[in-house]
Each structure stands twice: as structure tokens, then as C-alpha cells.
Design an enzyme around this catalytic site. Structure first.
Site: not given
Ligand SMILES: [Mg+2]
Ligand SMILES: [Zn+2]
Length: 199
Positions: A8, A10
Site C-alpha cells: 500500500d 499512503d
């Protein structure tokens, strides 16, 4: 077949930014807000050194919601890659889901199969890059990352540095938790990730 560590973006590689309007953490929407988290570049480098592909899989509905445009997303990618390169770290691929079911931008309004918790981004990357999903990892800071990883058949690591409450839902129970990406990579190493070599 390749192995990958799906990442992922952020809150894992770069800092998520508090959005006071929505009262939650969000993607950075100004380049000044974009900064790598401590140890993230070192962790990405270690992923490559272990023989894994480092592949970003991220929901980025900002364009769909009218918060940014395509050129901003490109600029963020360039900055991300530049910051990593400065520390000899390298991403093999970046996959974004740009859709949102309630998008303002009609072309991006969709119930797609790639917005996490769905596993579409991981599956597409697996096809493109010849990745063995069952021998790969998904690392994220949200239960939806864990769900996407599990749905794709990967091992999963939840970064719980912010000590979010864990969902009782077993569909989102990760194989491991870690305080940050570097700790997640250590967990992969402990599982013997280093034994494998790409052919
Ligand atoms: Mg995140
Ligand atoms: Zn999508």
C-alpha cells in the site's frame, strides 16, 4: 515465477496526511505534503535484495473525487521514485485503482474489481509480472489492504503503528502485524523470504 511484496502507498511508504474536513487520514494532495516515512526506502531496498518484486497497489480516488488531476498523480509518482532512488531503492511497478463508486468524474464512477478490499490490482500485477500470489505478501495499514491480500491468496502484514483497533472480522485478520514497513520486511525475512531466489 516471481514473488512480490505488494505495498500500500499512503501510511506505508509515505506519510498519510490528516484531512480536517473529512476527519481522517488521506493521501497527500500537495507535493509539499509528500514525504517518505522513516525507514521506508531502506525497507523497499531490502525487499529487492531478498529477491522479491516491490509493487505498489493503492486506491487513489482523488481524481474521481475532484481532489487532484492526472498530472498531480504523475508528479507524486515522480517524486516517490526520486526519493527512493536517492536511497538506492526501486519499485518494480505501481498500480492504482482510480475508481470510486460515487465519483464526481463520470468516467471513474464504477464498482470496479480493483478497489481494495477487492484483489483486482494484485491479480493484474500477477498477470503482468508473472507473480506467484501464494508465495507473495501484501503489506498495508488498513484492514482493506489485508482483505485484498487474503482474497488474492497472499500472506498479509498489517502495519498498526497508529494502534488502530483490530477488526473482529476474521476476513481482515492479518498473518502478522508490524509497527512500520521496515518491521514488516523483518517479519518476511524471519519467514524465510531470503531463501528464495528468482530464476
Ligand atoms: Mg494506507
Ligand atoms: Zn478500480
Amino acid at each position: 515465477m516471481n514473488r512480490a511484496v505488494f505495498l500500500d502507498r499512503d501510511g506505508v511508504i509515505n506519510a498519510a496526511i490528516y484531512n480536517p474536513v473529512e476527519g481522517k487520514l488521506d493521501s497527500p494532495y500537495s507535493l509539499e505534503d509528500f514525504r517518505l516515512l522513516a525507514g521506508a526506502a531502506q525497507a523497499v531496498r531490502a525487499i529487492s535484495e531478498m529477491g522479491f518484486l516491490a509493487v505498489v497497489v493503492s486506491n487513489q480516488p482523488g481524481i474521481a473525487k475532484g481532489k487532484c488531476d492526472y498530472s498531480f498523480l504523475e508528479a507524486v509518482n515522480a517524486r516517490l521514485r526520486r526519493h527512493l532512488t536517492q536511497e538506492a531503492a526501486f519499485l518494480d511497478a505501481i498500480y492504482y485503482c482510480l475508481h470510486h463508486p460515487h465519483a464526481q468524474v463520470k468516467a471513474l464512477r464504477a464498482e470496479c474489481d480493483c478497489r481494495k478490499p477487492k484483489p483486482g490490482l494484485l491479480r493484474r500485477a500477477a498477470q503482468d509480472l508473472g507473480i506467484d500470489l501464494a508465495r507473495s505478501y501484501m503489506v498495508g495499514d488498513s484492514p482493506t489492504d489485508v482483505q485484498a491480500g487474503l482474497a488474492a491468496g497472499c500472506r498479509t502484514i498489517l502495519i498498526d503503528g497508529e494502534r488502530r483497533p483490530q477488526p473482529a472480522d476474521s476476513a481482515a485478520t492479518p498473518h502478522h502485524t508490524a509497527s512500520d514497513l521496515l518491521a514488516a520486511v523483518e517479519a518476511i525475512k524471519r519467514e524465510g523470504g531470503i531463501v528464495w531466489r528468482s530464476s
